[in-house]
Design a protein around this motif. Structure first.
Motif, PDB file in Angstrom:
ATOM      1  N   TRP A 154       0.829  -1.208   0.000  1.00 43.53           N
ATOM      2  CA  TRP A 154       0.000   0.000   0.000  1.00 43.53           C
ATOM      3  C   TRP A 154       0.864   1.259   0.000  1.00 43.53           C
ATOM      4  O   TRP A 154       0.544   2.253  -0.672  1.00 43.53           O
ATOM      5  N   SER A 155       1.961   1.226   0.739  1.00 40.52           N
ATOM      6  CA  SER A 155       2.865   2.377   0.775  1.00 40.52           C
ATOM      7  C   SER A 155       3.554   2.577  -0.571  1.00 40.52           C
ATOM      8  O   SER A 155       3.784   3.717  -0.992  1.00 40.52           O
ATOM      9  N   LEU A 156       3.881   1.473  -1.245  1.00 39.55           N
ATOM     10  CA  LEU A 156       4.463   1.584  -2.582  1.00 39.55           C
ATOM     11  C   LEU A 156       3.470   2.223  -3.550  1.00 39.55           C
ATOM     12  O   LEU A 156       3.852   3.070  -4.382  1.00 39.55           O
ATOM     13  N   LEU A 157       2.191   1.827  -3.453  1.00 35.96           N
ATOM     14  CA  LEU A 157       1.172   2.441  -4.303  1.00 35.96           C
ATOM     15  C   LEU A 157       1.023   3.925  -3.983  1.00 35.96           C
ATOM     16  O   LEU A 157       0.892   4.757  -4.888  1.00 35.96           O
ATOM     17  N   LYS A 158       1.047   4.260  -2.708  1.00 34.01           N
ATOM     18  CA  LYS A 158       0.973   5.670  -2.329  1.00 34.01           C
ATOM     19  C   LYS A 158       2.162   6.446  -2.877  1.00 34.01           C
ATOM     20  O   LYS A 158       2.018   7.580  -3.364  1.00 34.01           O
ATOM     21  N   PHE A 197      12.529   8.709   1.104  1.00 32.27           N
ATOM     22  CA  PHE A 197      12.085   9.320   2.351  1.00 32.27           C
ATOM     23  C   PHE A 197      10.558   9.390   2.407  1.00 32.27           C
ATOM     24  O   PHE A 197       9.950   9.120   3.437  1.00 32.27           O
ATOM     25  N   LYS A 198       9.949   9.720   1.288  1.00 29.98           N
ATOM     26  CA  LYS A 198       8.491   9.795   1.242  1.00 29.98           C
ATOM     27  C   LYS A 198       7.877   8.419   1.440  1.00 29.98           C
ATOM     28  O   LYS A 198       6.860   8.260   2.135  1.00 29.98           O
ATOM     29  N   PHE A 199       8.499   7.402   0.847  1.00 29.61           N
ATOM     30  CA  PHE A 199       8.000   6.029   1.038  1.00 29.61           C
ATOM     31  C   PHE A 199       8.052   5.650   2.518  1.00 29.61           C
ATOM     32  O   PHE A 199       7.110   5.038   3.043  1.00 29.61           O
ATOM     33  N   LEU A 200       9.142   6.007   3.190  1.00 28.43           N
ATOM     34  CA  LEU A 200       9.258   5.683   4.614  1.00 28.43           C
ATOM     35  C   LEU A 200       8.191   6.394   5.436  1.00 28.43           C
ATOM     36  O   LEU A 200       7.651   5.823   6.395  1.00 28.43           O
ATOM     37  N   LEU A 201       7.870   7.623   5.057  1.00 30.65           N
ATOM     38  CA  LEU A 201       6.814   8.340   5.766  1.00 30.65           C
ATOM     39  C   LEU A 201       5.458   7.681   5.541  1.00 30.65           C
ATOM     40  O   LEU A 201       4.664   7.527   6.478  1.00 30.65           O
TER      41      LEU A 201
END
Length: 960
Positions: free
Chosen positions: A503-507, A526-530
């Motif tokens: 889901w985070s990868l899709l975001k 960094f955005k993926f980690l957030l």
């Protein structure tokens, strides 16, 4: 205060020549030739003096005895001749086996005391008693061994008993007691007197009290087995091994005839078999007719000399050293109620209340299906037990444990040196007692394993009993194997954590599409980690809430016991999950806050000048005709309304906190978090209050937060926003009435558009014309408000092309630039004039963009695909034309608090829970939660207001 002050004096402070006057509570001097009595509260004559008169205290008159009658009678009133010497107190003394005679049979005082030898011949077998005042029949072992009252060599005299010396006797015992915590080994006066005799009497005569006394001395030595085979436990083991032929009791191989049952055996793995192989032969329930089933513990008690005292029920608090009410003490044995009690007790009180140790063999009583009651032996885990100088009962691996049976609460006997009449040098106290009840795995009928009592002793070196104290505790804990639940939790965490990654990868992919970039750089990682932090926080939140509600429902609602709450030590992983959820959710919340405070926003004013006005040209002195200015007040009004809705939420935060606190503390839902089987919301002030379960506290509070929040959302959506006020929809209507559109960019190439262009052409008009316009619109006498003809769609998600973004940034840079090198600024215009021109340019550019003026930067309007709505991303990239997606709701609230209610609510729940788990106070958690809500709301309002002013050129002084 001085008038009522008295000095503190004790009898021990008076010395040998003074006594303690109880009427004055102070020391007073004794008279001439007098000294303090043994009790300290009166005076007695010194050796060589007799009493003439005595009225107690100092009212004693003494007279010196003549030289030929230097002794004093036992009562102290007369002088007498002592042919065989004097004692230290001045009385006559006689040799062993002789009694002292000071008066004739008719009471006449003799001039010279007589020492009469007791007749130890076969006809009498008499000897002097311990006081030396009368002849009594001598102890039976003397008669059996020597046919007299003498125990001469080679016979063995020990502990007042006589034994025939022959091969096979137990070895000579070592009267030593080791206090490992203090590093002290004492020669015990009790052991010195009784150890050898008890061992011989137990071995030779199977004397029941002697065997029990020997076992008690082994227990006082912590059941410890050392390399020396001649201490108390060594002698007991010697007799135990040597009496294998005599058989066992009740088919229990560790319980020999005539001997106490002290050990379960030292075979590896035996402890796990004792504790887990057999189930306790009865079942337990929480509800129905057997509600509040009590554990019927019963103990066989013995004194130090081995005498059986009585059967004692544990109800009444015989094992609980801390004082409490009878009701609360008995609550320890209500099945399912976790019990904890701890306090400090002074050593002086312990010495007073437990001068003589009592030893207990503990059993659990049950009905075996017939009228005959049965007992199940409860094993003891002595944490102080040593085996070959090593502590073996440490750690959780029960295969290494050595289980025992007998225990005591206080031992103030074995620590006495030399004289049993003197206070002990060291005492040993059962400072921590825990009864553990373990549920059989996968049971549905409340079946348990045999209970286990764990005892930890503390050695206390006596220095000042009045000031010394010891912390003691008593607990009853209930546990079950949590490995399966932990495995299920780990599986859920792994599966949901993996889905969170996807889901985070899709975001992240959607974010990259919305920023108009296709390069994976450090910012992308960094955005993926957030994103992943927020999604993983949701995973932890789901797991912890599910776990809390599961234990709340299944533990409190069960009838036949099938689950038991995790122990406090087993809750550590759960608390860690809550802490991780809060930390990650706080990171997501801060990310959300920063993102909302950095949005680009502009108010497009569609109003056009009405006619022309005459205007003086500065510097030329002439008057020219110019377009009438458009009022800025509508823009200020819309800006203020936007500023007000920035922190509007779908729930009322203050009501949420107060409602949760009301149900927890006033209604009594907090009582559901107690570690007992009761599901009642009210508790009597006289009843015992079980300790809190952190899992249940989280489950109860989280369930209330979620339930009340859902009810609030339903109320606001169905009733309040429909019939009272809907600020989000009203803002859209207000934009249309004010003839102002809102252009929002939350990402580099993505944002929202609110079409507020008036269908009447003008909004800057008087009241009459405004009412007329609204009436015409209500009667459908004018076109619809939508961006497209004959539509009502006013809100859109927009995905703009890169060219459009470059033009926007170029104008926006001029709009926001206030300081810079002079060569970059127009020297003929000040900053305000330049910003005004930039504002007009941006307004003209965006309005012409909406009107399709710029063909090279045109846009299309379309509906989003269902999958695009679900995934929250756009599949089409706006390369040549921007794309306006029809928005059936108000998706622009994503840049407001209103559109992120779930994130805010979960953050509030976790903040409340973390504070509560740390402080065990719902009130403090509620107060701090409300304060943090107000703090972040203030920060969001203030910084959002500054961002609004800087991005729209609305003077911050007009934002109220």
């Amino acid at each position: 205060a001085r008038g009522f002050s008295v000095p503190l004096q004790r009898p021990a402070d008076c010395g040998a020549d003074r006594y303690f006057d109880s009427s004055r509570l102070a020391c007073a001097p004794c008279g001439a030739h007098q000294r303090q009595s043994a009790g300290g509260s009166s005076c007695v004559c010194e050796p060589g003096y007799r009493m003439v008169s005595s009225n107690g205290g100092f009212s004693v008159t003494c007279e010196k005895c003549p030289e030929n009658m230097s002794g004093v009678t036992q009562d102290g009133w007369n002088c007498i001749t002592c042919p065989k010497g004097l004692t230290s107190k001045g009385n006559c003394k006689c040799p062993n086996n002789e009694i002292l005679v000071e008066r004739s049979i008719d009471g006449i005082l003799l001039n010279e005391a007589l020492c009469i030898r007791c007749n130890g011949s076969e006809q009498s077998f008499s000897a002097s008693d311990a006081s030396g005042s009368r002849c009594v029949r001598c102890e039976n072992t003397f008669i059996q061994v020597s046919k007299s009252c003498d125990c001469s060599s080679p016979n063995i005299l020990t502990g007042g008993l006589c034994f025939l010396a022959h091969e096979g006797l137990p070895p000579k015992g070592v009267a030593a007691v080791r206090f490992a915590q203090l590093g002290i080994t004492l020669t015990s006066a009790w052991f010195l007197k009784n150890l050898q005799s008890s061992a011989f009497a137990c071995w030779l005569y199977s004397n029941l009290t002697a065997c029990q006394a020997l076992g008690n001395m082994c227990v006082m030595n912590m059941n410890s087995l050392s390399s020396s085979r001649t201490d108390a436990c060594g002698l007991f083991q010697y007799i135990f091994v040597s009496t294998a032929r005599v058989g066992v009791i009740h088919s229990i191989p560790y319980w020999r005839h005539n001997l106490p049952w002290l050990y379960y055996g030292d075979q590896p793995g035996l402890a796990s078999q004792v504790l887990e192989k057999n189930h306790f032969p009865t079942t337990f329930t929480f509800k129905g007719t057997d509600k509040d089933v009590k554990l019927k513990f019963i103990a066989a008690s013995f004194d130090a000399a081995g005498n059986f005292l009585k059967w004692q029920s544990l109800e009444g608090g015989i094992l609980q050293l801390c004082p409490d009410t009878q009701t609360k003490l008995n609550a320890a044995y209500v099945f399912g109620t976790t019990y904890q009690q701890s306090c400090k007790i002074s050593v002086s009180k312990i010495l007073l209340d437990f001068a003589n140790p009592v030893f207990y063999d503990l059993f659990l009583e049950y009905n075996g299906g017939s009228e005959q009651q049965h007992l199940w032996a409860v094993p003891v885990l002595n944490l102080n037990l040593q085996y070959n100088e090593k502590f073996v009962n440490q750690g959780s691996n029960m295969n290494n444990w050595l289980l025992t049976r007998r225990f005591f609460l206080v031992d103030a006997l074995s620590g006495k040196e030399n004289d049993l009449g003197k206070p002990p040098r060291v005492i040993r106290i059962a400072s921590k007692i825990t009864i553990s009840i373990r549920l059989v795995s996968h049971t549905q009928r409340g079946t348990i394993y045999p209970p286990l009592i764990t005892v930890a002793y503390t050695d206390v070196l006596i220095q000042n009993p009045e000031t010394q104290s010891v912390m003691v505790s008593f607990a009853v804990s209930y546990e079950m194997n949590q490995s399966e639940a932990q495995i299920q939790t780990d599986i859920a965490l792994g599966v949901l954590g993996g889905l969170a990654v996807l889901w985070s990868l899709l975001k992240t992919a959607g974010w990259k599409r919305r920023t108009g970039s296709s390069i994976i750089d450090l910012q992308t990682v960094f955005k993926f980690l957030l994103f992943y932090a927020g999604d993983l926080a949701n995973v932890f939140f789901i797991i912890t809430v599910g776990t809390g509600i599961y234990w709340l429902v299944f533990f409190k609602a069960q009838q036949f016991v099938s689950v038991l709450l995790p122990l406090p030590s087993q809750e550590e992983d759960f608390v860690t999950y809550v802490a991780c959820a809060f930390s990650l959710k706080a990171l997501q919340f801060l990310h959300l806050l920063v993102s909302q405070l950095a949005v680009d926003i502009f108010f497009i004013d569609w109003e056009r000048p009405k006619g022309k006005v005459l205007k003086a040209v500065e510097g030329e002195g002439v008057i020219k005709s110019a377009a009438a200015p458009v009022s800025i007040w509508r823009t200020y009004f819309i800006a203020n309304e936007w500023n007000e809705i920035q922190t509007v939420r779908k729930i009322n935060p203050l009501f949420q906190v107060l409602a949760v606190l009301f149900f927890l503390e006033v209604v009594g839902f907090s009582n559901l978090a107690l570690m007992d089987a009761s599901s009642s919301l009210t508790r009597s002030s006289e009843s015992y209050v079980a300790p809190w379960s952190r899992i249940l506290r989280f489950g109860v509070s989280a369930a209330l937060w979620i339930a009340i929040a859902i009810l609030q959302v339903i109320f606001f959506a169905v009733i309040y926003e429909r019939f009272v006020e809907d600020k989000i929809s009203q803002f859209v209507d207000l934009c249309c009435v004010s003839n102002i559109s809102v252009f929002l960019l939350s990402h580099n190439c993505f944002g929202h558009y609110i079409h507020g262009r008036s269908v009447h052409g003008h909004a800057d008009t008087n009241m009459e014309e405004m009412n007329m316009n609204l009436k015409r619109e209500a009667e459908n006498l004018c076109s619809q408000r939508g961006l497209l003809p004959n539509t009502d769609g006013q809100t859109f998600q927009i995905s703009i092309s890169r060219k459009m973004r470059l033009n926007y940034d170029w104008i926006h840079e001029t709009l926001t630039r206030k300081r810079g090198p002079a060569r970059l600024l127009d020297s003929s215009a000040n900053t305000f004039e330049q910003s005004t021109r930039a504002y007009n340019a941006m307004n003209k550019f965006l309005s012409s963009f909406i009107d399709h003026v710029h063909k090279e930067m045109d846009y299309i309007v379309k509906d989003k695909l269902l999958l695009e709505r679900i995934l929250g991303m756009e599949f089409m990239e706006p390369i040549e034309k921007s794309i306006f997606y029809n928005d059936e709701g108000h998706s622009f609230s994503d840049v407001l608090y209103y559109g992120n209610e779930t994130t805010l609510l979960i953050f509030d729940i976790l903040f409340f829970s973390v504070v509560d788990l740390a402080s065990q106070s719902f009130v403090l958690a509620a107060i701090l939660t409300y304060l943090q809500q107000e703090l972040f709301r203030f920060i969001r309002n203030r910084l959002g207001q500054k961002n609004l002013a800087s991005k729209t050129l609305v003077d911050q002084r007009f934002l109220i």
